[in-house]
Design a protein around this motif. Sequence first.
Motif, PDB file in Angstrom:
ATOM      1  N   ASP A  17       0.835  -1.212   0.000  1.00  0.00           N
ATOM      2  CA  ASP A  17       0.000   0.000   0.000  1.00  0.00           C
ATOM      3  C   ASP A  17       0.869   1.262   0.000  1.00  0.00           C
ATOM      4  OD1 ASP A  17      -1.344  -2.217   1.833  1.00  0.00           O
ATOM      5  OD2 ASP A  17      -2.958  -1.127   0.825  1.00  0.00           O
ATOM      6  N   HIS A 126     -13.129  -1.571   3.331  1.00  0.00           N
ATOM      7  CA  HIS A 126     -12.525  -1.874   2.028  1.00  0.00           C
ATOM      8  C   HIS A 126     -11.340  -2.846   2.081  1.00  0.00           C
ATOM      9  CE1 HIS A 126      -9.481   1.213   2.993  1.00  0.00           C
ATOM     10  NE2 HIS A 126      -8.750   0.694   2.018  1.00  0.00           N
ATOM     11  N   ASP A 127     -10.607  -2.880   3.180  1.00  0.00           N
ATOM     12  CA  ASP A 127      -9.435  -3.767   3.229  1.00  0.00           C
ATOM     13  C   ASP A 127      -9.638  -5.010   4.104  1.00  0.00           C
ATOM     14  OD1 ASP A 127      -7.719  -2.619   1.398  1.00  0.00           O
ATOM     15  OD2 ASP A 127      -6.687  -1.362   2.874  1.00  0.00           O
ATOM     16  N   LYS A 130      -8.181  -8.511   3.464  1.00  0.00           N
ATOM     17  CA  LYS A 130      -6.794  -8.910   3.756  1.00  0.00           C
ATOM     18  C   LYS A 130      -6.719 -10.046   4.774  1.00  0.00           C
ATOM     19  CE  LYS A 130      -4.601  -4.520   2.512  1.00  0.00           C
ATOM     20  NZ  LYS A 130      -3.918  -3.313   3.030  1.00  0.00           N
ATOM     21  N   HIS A 196      -7.548  -9.299  -2.085  1.00  0.00           N
ATOM     22  CA  HIS A 196      -8.492  -8.837  -1.056  1.00  0.00           C
ATOM     23  C   HIS A 196      -9.660  -8.047  -1.607  1.00  0.00           C
ATOM     24  CE1 HIS A 196      -5.991  -5.187  -1.386  1.00  0.00           C
ATOM     25  NE2 HIS A 196      -6.863  -4.540  -0.658  1.00  0.00           N
ATOM     26  N   HIS A 219     -10.691  -1.428  -6.265  1.00  0.00           N
ATOM     27  CA  HIS A 219      -9.845  -0.370  -5.729  1.00  0.00           C
ATOM     28  C   HIS A 219      -8.360  -0.580  -6.022  1.00  0.00           C
ATOM     29  CE1 HIS A 219      -9.731  -2.810  -1.900  1.00  0.00           C
ATOM     30  NE2 HIS A 219      -8.570  -2.197  -1.683  1.00  0.00           N
ATOM     31  N   SER A 220      -7.926  -1.826  -6.278  1.00  0.00           N
ATOM     32  CA  SER A 220      -6.512  -2.063  -6.615  1.00  0.00           C
ATOM     33  C   SER A 220      -6.266  -2.211  -8.126  1.00  0.00           C
ATOM     34  CB  SER A 220      -5.995  -3.328  -5.920  1.00  0.00           C
ATOM     35  OG  SER A 220      -6.195  -3.282  -4.536  1.00  0.00           O
ATOM     36  N   ASP A 252      -8.244   6.274  -0.219  1.00  0.00           N
ATOM     37  CA  ASP A 252      -7.427   5.099   0.100  1.00  0.00           C
ATOM     38  C   ASP A 252      -5.944   5.495   0.084  1.00  0.00           C
ATOM     39  OD1 ASP A 252      -6.765   2.476   0.673  1.00  0.00           O
ATOM     40  OD2 ASP A 252      -7.038   1.762  -1.380  1.00  0.00           O
TER      41      ASP A 252
HETATM   42 FE   LIG Z   1      -6.840  -2.421  -0.439  1.00  0.00          FE
END
Ligand SMILES: [Fe+2]
Length: 284
Positions: A17, A126-127, A130, A196, A219-220, A252
């Motif tokens: 990140d 959102h994460d 993980k 994730h 988002h990634s 983010d």
């Molecule tokens: Fe993320």
Amino acid sequence: MQPRTDNAPLQQLDQWDDFVATRYRQGKSEEDFRNYKADANPTVTEFYRQNHAFQTLDFVLSKKAEYCSLRRDRQSIWEMAEYLNTLVDDSDPDTDLTQIEHLLQTAEAIRKDGHARWFILAGFVHDLGKVLCLYGEPQWAVVGDTFPVGCGYSDQIVFPEFFAANPDSKIPQYRTEYGIYEPNCGLDKVHLSFGHDEYIYQATRRYLPEEAQYMLRYHSFYAAHRHGAYRHLMNAQDERMFEWVRKFNQYDLYSKGRERPKTQEILPYYQDLVSEFFPDRIAW
Ligand SMILES: [Fe+2]
Ligand SMILES: [Fe+2]
């Protein structure tokens, strides 16, 4: 510091990140973006080498079958957040944020800008995907820029040269622009590298508006939302919804430097928010 295993080149998941945030540092020019290698240390580079070599279409399909049917567990959002917080690594507890703090910080930045409650909630969850790391998945199957598999790789993806080691790059059908997909078929039909994003999207999709679903799921996907790649696979709905993905990405990437969230103070707000959208337990 523990010795790193072969599958865990990053000292902490957040190193990825942090690399992305540096890559898109505010005020950088397009020219600077292309110099991303200057921001990548050897662990980040090794991480991408593994990610690009091992994320094949077969791998993605097998992980989707394993996790996206959500038959593993039933847990509340809070239980999952607490569980994710057990992901302790070599980070410095005095300066580095915990996983929950990153989620709260992202959500708080969205809240300060006066956005809708579902948008704030998207920031908060959102994460959570993980947790895959705690299920035993290697780092390269949990984080990293996502990209379509089963079709040609865009040169807008970081470290495109590492795809040469991916077995899919030897399969002629997967090397064409469209690969196994139809023109503008829509991203819902396209398999992205597993991580994730897909997992949290699948776990929460029933409870969130479509804009939030897109934010979580893509988002990634930097090659698309940041560089405009893969538009030949996107449909009109994807194009509309990517406006929201881009809006989300600002938070983010850039909420991290802000002050540490006052967790105890803001917790009641987030307890209300989570209960407004989610039942007590959801399937994971
Ligand atoms: Fe993320
Ligand atoms: Fe994040």
